[in-house]
Motif scaffolding. Structure first.
Motif, PDB file in Angstrom:
ATOM      1  N   THR A 163       0.850  -1.194   0.000  1.00  0.00           N
ATOM      2  CA  THR A 163       0.000   0.000   0.000  1.00  0.00           C
ATOM      3  C   THR A 163       0.882   1.238   0.000  1.00  0.00           C
ATOM      4  OG1 THR A 163      -1.720  -1.168   1.228  1.00  0.00           O
ATOM      5  CG2 THR A 163      -1.845   1.228   1.195  1.00  0.00           C
TER       6      THR A 163
ATOM      7  N   THR B 288       1.147   5.594  -0.145  1.00  0.00           N
ATOM      8  CA  THR B 288       0.480   6.874   0.018  1.00  0.00           C
ATOM      9  C   THR B 288       0.352   7.541  -1.348  1.00  0.00           C
ATOM     10  OG1 THR B 288       1.362   7.147   2.242  1.00  0.00           O
ATOM     11  CG2 THR B 288       0.552   9.127   1.148  1.00  0.00           C
TER      12      THR B 288
ATOM     13  N   GLN C  86      -4.293   7.781   2.147  1.00  0.00           N
ATOM     14  CA  GLN C  86      -4.029   6.374   2.400  1.00  0.00           C
ATOM     15  C   GLN C  86      -5.131   5.523   1.770  1.00  0.00           C
ATOM     16  OE1 GLN C  86      -1.189   5.371   3.951  1.00  0.00           O
ATOM     17  NE2 GLN C  86      -0.655   7.549   4.016  1.00  0.00           N
ATOM     18  N   ASP C  87      -4.806   4.267   1.484  1.00  0.00           N
ATOM     19  CA  ASP C  87      -5.769   3.270   1.003  1.00  0.00           C
ATOM     20  C   ASP C  87      -6.388   3.647  -0.340  1.00  0.00           C
ATOM     21  OD1 ASP C  87      -5.385   1.697   3.309  1.00  0.00           O
ATOM     22  OD2 ASP C  87      -6.837   2.902   4.417  1.00  0.00           O
TER      23      ASP C  87
END
Length: 209
Positions: free
Chosen positions: A157, A159, A164-165
């Motif tokens: 994952t 940034t 995020q996400d």
């Protein structure tokens, strides 16, 4: 939608609108996409796709590039309203071949198109919906599946623009081969940003057998 992945609201809403604004349609951008696709499609010499679906085309740079080098019937499914409007306003696709939605639910029959592909889209699919998205892409394709995505040997994952996400790197080629025994690798390669209009992405092209 309270429990829905963050990605769904982001790409269909204001975050997606800002991406669309940055993703300008220029002569150089379209010419570059045509050049890139001109390197990939010849791998299918003898049996080129007659219909192609892009999952997540945004303003349709890939579709515009494809129009320059193939007579294939082009389709798209795109969650962002501003991007869909630009595709329609510019005449890239007719309304009946452009759907509102995400890749995990494609309103087409099994094997509806010869080829289905993503370009910088699987990286933005929440991991909880990644397999469903890949299964839908595989389902609607009669012959070929292609993806061009950021590569990582393991799920990672990242940034993305301070958020995020919203970006997830992976070995998407291996995921396709592991999920679908009927796929065989035709070829793979790397789009180097310095010499193409694409980001630094790995592409994989598969044939159904």
């Amino acid at each position: 939608m309270a429990d829905a992945p963050k990605t769904l609201e982001a790409w269909s809403g204001e975050f997606g609108d800002r991406y669309t604004e940055r993703n300008a349609v220029t002569v150089d951008a379209v010419r570059g996409r045509a050049k890139v696709w001109g390197q990939v499609l010849p791998r299918l010499v003898g049996d080129p796709p007659k219909s192609i679906l892009e999952v997540g085309p945004n303003v349709g740079l890939n579709l515009r590039g494809l129009q320059a080098i193939t007579d294939a019937e082009l389709w798209g499914i795109e969650p962002n309203g501003a991007a869909r409007k630009q595709i329609l306003d510019d005449g890239v696709l007719p309304p009946e071949r452009l759907f509102e939605g995400f890749g995990h639910s494609i309103p087409l029959a099994d094997g509806a198109v010869d080829m289905a592909f993503t370009s910088g889209v699987l990286i933005h699919v929440d991991p909880t919906q990644l397999e469903a998205t890949m299964r839908e892409i595989h389902r609607v394709s009669a012959k070929y599946v292609l993806c061009a995505e950021y590569f990582s040997p393991k799920a990672e994952t990242i940034t993305y623009r301070g958020e995020q996400d919203l970006l997830f790197k992976n070995d998407f080629g291996s995921l396709y081969l592991d999920l679908f025994p009927d796929l065989v690798l035709v070829d793979y390669g790397f789009f180097w940003r310095r010499t193409t209009v694409m980001d630094d992405t790995t592409w994989w092209l598969f044939r159904k057998v």
